[in-house]
Write a protein that holds these residues in place. Sequence first.
Motif, short mmCIF file in Angstrom:
data_model
loop_
_atom_site.label_atom_id
_atom_site.label_comp_id
_atom_site.label_asym_id
_atom_site.label_seq_id
_atom_site.Cartn_x
_atom_site.Cartn_y
_atom_site.Cartn_z
N ILE A 93 -5.97 0.32 12.10
CA ILE A 93 -5.07 0.23 10.95
C ILE A 93 -4.77 1.67 10.52
CG2 ILE A 93 -4.69 -0.68 8.64
CD1 ILE A 93 -7.09 -2.53 9.17
N ARG A 94 -3.51 1.98 10.34
CA ARG A 94 -3.11 3.33 9.92
C ARG A 94 -2.69 3.30 8.46
NH1 ARG A 94 0.23 6.00 14.11
NH2 ARG A 94 -1.87 6.56 14.78
N PHE A 95 -3.27 4.21 7.68
CA PHE A 95 -2.95 4.37 6.26
C PHE A 95 -2.27 5.74 6.09
CE2 PHE A 95 -6.59 1.63 6.65
CZ PHE A 95 -6.31 0.59 5.79
N THR A 96 -1.03 5.74 5.58
CA THR A 96 -0.25 6.97 5.47
C THR A 96 0.31 7.11 4.07
OG1 THR A 96 0.44 6.67 7.77
CG2 THR A 96 1.67 8.26 6.49
N GLN A 97 0.24 8.32 3.53
CA GLN A 97 0.85 8.58 2.23
C GLN A 97 2.35 8.31 2.29
OE1 GLN A 97 -0.47 12.65 1.70
NE2 GLN A 97 -1.79 12.02 0.00
N THR A 98 2.86 7.58 1.30
CA THR A 98 4.30 7.27 1.28
C THR A 98 5.09 8.35 0.55
OG1 THR A 98 3.98 5.93 -0.70
CG2 THR A 98 4.00 4.78 1.42
N ASN A 99 4.51 8.92 -0.47
CA ASN A 99 5.15 10.02 -1.21
C ASN A 99 4.47 11.31 -0.81
OD1 ASN A 99 6.70 8.15 -2.63
ND2 ASN A 99 5.14 7.93 -4.20
N GLY A 104 -4.94 7.38 -2.01
CA GLY A 104 -5.60 7.82 -0.79
C GLY A 104 -4.70 8.63 0.12
N PRO A 105 -5.06 8.65 1.40
CA PRO A 105 -5.96 7.74 2.11
C PRO A 105 -7.43 8.13 1.94
CG PRO A 105 -4.95 9.25 3.67
CD PRO A 105 -4.36 9.56 2.32
N PRO A 155 0.66 5.54 -3.54
CA PRO A 155 0.39 4.40 -2.67
C PRO A 155 0.56 4.76 -1.19
CG PRO A 155 2.43 4.07 -3.91
CD PRO A 155 1.84 5.36 -4.37
N LEU A 156 -0.06 3.93 -0.36
CA LEU A 156 -0.06 4.16 1.09
C LEU A 156 0.79 3.14 1.82
CD1 LEU A 156 -3.89 4.73 1.59
CD2 LEU A 156 -2.13 6.45 1.16
N ALA A 157 1.37 3.56 2.93
CA ALA A 157 1.98 2.63 3.87
C ALA A 157 0.86 2.18 4.80
CB ALA A 157 3.08 3.32 4.66
N VAL A 158 0.86 0.91 5.17
CA VAL A 158 -0.17 0.36 6.05
C VAL A 158 0.49 -0.19 7.30
CG1 VAL A 158 -2.04 -1.33 6.25
CG2 VAL A 158 -1.57 -0.25 4.04
N GLU A 159 0.03 0.27 8.46
CA GLU A 159 0.51 -0.23 9.75
C GLU A 159 -0.67 -0.84 10.49
OE1 GLU A 159 2.19 2.91 12.08
OE2 GLU A 159 3.36 3.68 10.41
#
Length: 134
Positions: free
Chosen positions: A84-90, A29-30, A74-78
Amino acid sequence: MEKIEFEGLKNCYRVFNDTIDLIVPTKIGPGILRFGFVGERNEFCVNKTDWGYGAHGIRHAPEALPRYFPDVNPLAVEEHDKFIRFTQTNIPPTAIKKEMDIPVSIKGNHVSIVHRLYNTSLWPVEVSPWASTQ
């Protein structure tokens, strides 16, 4: 809000109230894989391809190779107080990083989603953002 498995994907977030629910995966995602009335059918089409799952997500035009890249990281989740924030990690080779905010509390039968695109390259990039829902 709860963590669940959906369509074979673990660690998805389900955000819901008594009327509606939506499901966001963290493996890709996200995007949003489900939106609908609780216990009823999914209003989105979950169509798994080599490019992702369809359903709902943020895109940017032009969608032409080599600038287009699937949302398969995969996403980082805060977790914040109100969202809730979903952000690309790569960051994909396009250098355009995607981010999505989902409210923690849903009122009624609608949800406002915030999408962001970040240019992480060293030069300006002209894109046209658009949210796709299938």
